[in-house]
Design an enzyme around this catalytic site. Structure first.
Site, PDB file in Angstrom:
ATOM      1  N   ASP A  12      -5.509  -1.756   1.593  1.00 55.06           N
ATOM      2  CA  ASP A  12      -5.053  -1.781   0.146  1.00 55.06           C
ATOM      3  C   ASP A  12      -3.631  -2.427  -0.017  1.00 55.06           C
ATOM      4  O   ASP A  12      -3.146  -2.715   1.104  1.00 55.06           O
ATOM      5  CB  ASP A  12      -4.900  -0.301  -0.338  1.00 55.06           C
ATOM      6  CG  ASP A  12      -4.473  -0.214  -1.846  1.00 55.06           C
ATOM      7  OD1 ASP A  12      -4.857  -1.185  -2.552  1.00 55.06           O
ATOM      8  OD2 ASP A  12      -3.955   0.996  -2.417  1.00 55.06           O
ATOM      9  N   SER A  13      -3.041  -2.500  -1.140  1.00 61.61           N
ATOM     10  CA  SER A  13      -1.681  -2.949  -1.303  1.00 61.61           C
ATOM     11  C   SER A  13      -0.771  -2.053  -0.767  1.00 61.61           C
ATOM     12  O   SER A  13       0.629  -2.454  -0.449  1.00 61.61           O
ATOM     13  CB  SER A  13      -1.508  -3.713  -2.787  1.00 61.61           C
ATOM     14  OG  SER A  13      -1.516  -2.157  -3.666  1.00 61.61           O
ATOM     15  N   TYR A  44      -0.107  -5.629  -6.302  1.00 60.71           N
ATOM     16  CA  TYR A  44      -1.369  -6.506  -6.412  1.00 60.71           C
ATOM     17  C   TYR A  44      -1.559  -6.825  -8.123  1.00 60.71           C
ATOM     18  O   TYR A  44      -1.832  -7.814  -8.377  1.00 60.71           O
ATOM     19  CB  TYR A  44      -2.490  -6.068  -5.667  1.00 60.71           C
ATOM     20  CG  TYR A  44      -2.581  -6.396  -4.246  1.00 60.71           C
ATOM     21  CD1 TYR A  44      -1.338  -6.954  -3.427  1.00 60.71           C
ATOM     22  CD2 TYR A  44      -3.677  -6.364  -3.442  1.00 60.71           C
ATOM     23  CE1 TYR A  44      -1.489  -7.544  -2.237  1.00 60.71           C
ATOM     24  CE2 TYR A  44      -3.886  -6.926  -2.269  1.00 60.71           C
ATOM     25  CZ  TYR A  44      -2.617  -7.152  -1.643  1.00 60.71           C
ATOM     26  OH  TYR A  44      -2.655  -7.630  -0.327  1.00 60.71           O
ATOM     27  N   GLY A  45      -1.351  -5.718  -8.759  1.00 56.32           N
ATOM     28  CA  GLY A  45      -1.791  -5.735 -10.338  1.00 56.32           C
ATOM     29  C   GLY A  45      -0.713  -6.795 -10.962  1.00 56.32           C
ATOM     30  O   GLY A  45      -1.261  -6.984 -11.958  1.00 56.32           O
ATOM     31  N   CYS A  76      -9.308  -1.222  -2.955  1.00 47.91           N
ATOM     32  CA  CYS A  76      -8.301  -1.807  -4.139  1.00 47.91           C
ATOM     33  C   CYS A  76      -9.008  -2.281  -4.901  1.00 47.91           C
ATOM     34  O   CYS A  76      -9.788  -3.405  -4.751  1.00 47.91           O
ATOM     35  CB  CYS A  76      -7.202  -2.674  -3.345  1.00 47.91           C
ATOM     36  SG  CYS A  76      -6.149  -3.644  -4.600  1.00 47.91           S
ATOM     37  N   ASN A  77      -8.842  -1.657  -6.167  1.00 45.42           N
ATOM     38  CA  ASN A  77      -9.902  -2.482  -7.360  1.00 45.42           C
ATOM     39  C   ASN A  77      -9.398  -3.808  -7.767  1.00 45.42           C
ATOM     40  O   ASN A  77     -10.071  -4.834  -8.062  1.00 45.42           O
ATOM     41  CB  ASN A  77      -9.868  -1.691  -8.902  1.00 45.42           C
ATOM     42  CG  ASN A  77     -10.412  -0.125  -8.508  1.00 45.42           C
ATOM     43  OD1 ASN A  77     -11.661  -0.085  -8.949  1.00 45.42           O
ATOM     44  ND2 ASN A  77      -9.666   0.750  -7.936  1.00 45.42           N
ATOM     45  N   THR A  78      -8.190  -3.931  -7.698  1.00 44.50           N
ATOM     46  CA  THR A  78      -7.433  -5.261  -8.077  1.00 44.50           C
ATOM     47  C   THR A  78      -8.070  -6.490  -7.365  1.00 44.50           C
ATOM     48  O   THR A  78      -8.206  -7.646  -7.611  1.00 44.50           O
ATOM     49  CB  THR A  78      -5.649  -5.207  -7.856  1.00 44.50           C
ATOM     50  OG1 THR A  78      -5.430  -4.087  -8.750  1.00 44.50           O
ATOM     51  CG2 THR A  78      -5.137  -6.159  -8.686  1.00 44.50           C
ATOM     52  N   GLU A 153       3.024   6.062  -5.684  1.00 43.45           N
ATOM     53  CA  GLU A 153       3.478   5.767  -4.055  1.00 43.45           C
ATOM     54  C   GLU A 153       4.677   6.742  -4.022  1.00 43.45           C
ATOM     55  O   GLU A 153       4.898   7.162  -3.036  1.00 43.45           O
ATOM     56  CB  GLU A 153       4.128   4.435  -4.471  1.00 43.45           C
ATOM     57  CG  GLU A 153       3.096   3.165  -4.355  1.00 43.45           C
ATOM     58  CD  GLU A 153       2.826   2.906  -2.811  1.00 43.45           C
ATOM     59  OE1 GLU A 153       3.413   2.946  -1.941  1.00 43.45           O
ATOM     60  OE2 GLU A 153       1.426   2.248  -2.846  1.00 43.45           O
ATOM     61  N   CYS A 184      -7.905   2.537 -10.335  1.00 40.84           N
ATOM     62  CA  CYS A 184      -6.973   1.917  -9.381  1.00 40.84           C
ATOM     63  C   CYS A 184      -7.117   3.014  -8.339  1.00 40.84           C
ATOM     64  O   CYS A 184      -7.104   4.076  -8.756  1.00 40.84           O
ATOM     65  CB  CYS A 184      -5.682   1.827  -9.883  1.00 40.84           C
ATOM     66  SG  CYS A 184      -4.476   1.616  -8.695  1.00 40.84           S
ATOM     67  N   THR A 185      -7.025   2.799  -6.975  1.00 42.99           N
ATOM     68  CA  THR A 185      -7.401   3.827  -6.056  1.00 42.99           C
ATOM     69  C   THR A 185      -6.061   4.614  -5.645  1.00 42.99           C
ATOM     70  O   THR A 185      -6.051   5.582  -5.435  1.00 42.99           O
ATOM     71  CB  THR A 185      -7.695   3.111  -4.605  1.00 42.99           C
ATOM     72  OG1 THR A 185      -6.516   1.947  -4.293  1.00 42.99           O
ATOM     73  CG2 THR A 185      -9.050   2.435  -4.765  1.00 42.99           C
ATOM     74  N   HIS A 186      -4.944   4.243  -6.501  1.00 47.28           N
ATOM     75  CA  HIS A 186      -3.795   5.066  -6.395  1.00 47.28           C
ATOM     76  C   HIS A 186      -3.968   6.327  -7.424  1.00 47.28           C
ATOM     77  O   HIS A 186      -3.124   7.092  -7.018  1.00 47.28           O
ATOM     78  CB  HIS A 186      -2.479   4.338  -6.824  1.00 47.28           C
ATOM     79  CG  HIS A 186      -1.883   3.252  -5.826  1.00 47.28           C
ATOM     80  ND1 HIS A 186      -2.347   2.158  -5.358  1.00 47.28           N
ATOM     81  CD2 HIS A 186      -0.826   3.399  -5.126  1.00 47.28           C
ATOM     82  CE1 HIS A 186      -1.783   1.499  -4.562  1.00 47.28           C
ATOM     83  NE2 HIS A 186      -0.683   2.339  -4.277  1.00 47.28           N
TER      84      HIS A 186
HETATM   85  N1  DGL Z   1      -4.735   0.372  -5.468  1.00 46.22           N
HETATM   86  C1  DGL Z   1      -4.895  -0.995  -6.193  1.00 46.22           C
HETATM   87  C2  DGL Z   1      -6.082  -0.873  -6.998  1.00 46.22           C
HETATM   88  O1  DGL Z   1      -7.027  -0.036  -6.816  1.00 46.22           O
HETATM   89  C3  DGL Z   1      -3.810  -1.868  -6.461  1.00 46.22           C
HETATM   90  C4  DGL Z   1      -2.363  -1.495  -6.844  1.00 46.22           C
HETATM   91  C5  DGL Z   1      -1.398  -2.457  -6.956  1.00 46.22           C
HETATM   92  O2  DGL Z   1      -0.981  -2.850  -6.057  1.00 46.22           O
HETATM   93  O3  DGL Z   1      -0.983  -2.749  -8.007  1.00 46.22           O
HETATM   94  O4  DGL Z   1      -6.317  -1.646  -7.814  1.00 46.22           O
END
Ligand code: DGL
Length: 264
Positions: A12-13, A44-45, A76-78, A153, A184-186
């Protein structure tokens, strides 16, 4: 003699992929886990497409070669919405991705679905195709929020979460939806806070468990009680000695973060 267990790379990011790691490791604690996060390019977004694809490919391929990984999870979805085809073309091992759970959410909703994700994910053609193919009969309200990613985070690092800030961020969805996709996995890391802001009547859906089942299926391993495997975590840039982060990671079974910089 103990049998060599499969090695799983979770990418992931930032720390969001740990929500996916937790789902997989609850089922399969015996596997050896490698977690790699690209903090150098986080979030990453907000990243352009080409940079994202190049970074993910280079980092993941290098990690797979260095540690003889058996399966990759792009948690990571992005990244998953754009990088999977080229990454699969470069690797011979299975690559599992995480995309927003639009399909199950749409079948569960009576009123409307909210998609909470990163700004990039809500713009992606992949996401729009998912909505067209699986959510035709329900309105989908999309919300791209980098600040919500930052809050997750911060929470993992032990910082307080401000509910009124989350309430402001999620205000566009208030009273409009009955199912929310955590795209988003966060966001599963702040699920309780999101739930309390949206209200108990809103069902929250994420892809974590489905990914864990997929990994188990691909590896054909059972979840019978076995000794825990190893857990290592790497990041692409300093700080590598971040106490608050390393403390949280220790509770999840990881040793302190080690360097794995991008070499192009
Ligand atoms: N955890 C990520 C996702 O699922 C990316 C979040 C990010 O870095 O913007 O999209």
């Amino acid at each position: 003699m103990t049998q060599q267990q499969p090695k799983v790379l979770i990418f992931d990011s930032g720390v969001g992929g740990l929500s996916v790691y937790q789902e997989i490791e609850t089922r399969l604690p015996q596997l050896d886990y490698y977690y790699l996060f690209d903090n150098e390019a986080y979030p990453y977004g907000e990243l352009d497409r080409q940079t994202l694809v190049e970074r993910v490919e280079s980092l993941v391929v290098a990690m797979v070669e260095t540690h003889q990984i058996d399966i990759v999870v792009i948690a990571c979805n992005t990244a998953s919405t754009i990088v999977l085809p080229s990454l699969r073309a470069r690797l011979v091992i299975p690559v599992v991705g995480v995309v927003p759970a639009i399909k199950p959410a749409s079948s569960l909703a009576n009123k409307a679905v909210g998609l909470i994700a990163t700004p990039a994910t809500v713009k992606r053609e992949y996401t729009h195709d998912l909505i067209r193919d699986f959510a035709q009969d329900k309105p989908v309200e999309m919300l791209g929020l980098t600040r919500l990613v930052d809050i997750a985070e911060e929470k993992l690092r032990g910082q307080p979460v401000c509910l009124s800030e989350i309430r402001k961020l999620l205000a566009p969805l208030a009273n409009k939806i009955d199912v929310a996709v955590l795209g988003c996995t966060h966001f599963p890391l702040i699920k309780q806070e999101i739930q309390s802001v949206l209200g108990e009547q809103v069902l929250l859906v994420d892809s974590g468990e489905a990914i864990a089942r997929r990994v188990q299926g691909l590896l054909s391993v059972s979840n019978v009680e076995q000794e825990k495997g190893s857990r290592e975590i790497y990041s692409s840039a300093p700080p590598w000695q971040e106490d608050a982060l390393n403390n949280a990671l220790r509770k999840l079974g990881f040793s302190p973060v080690r360097p794995f910089p991008l070499e192009i």
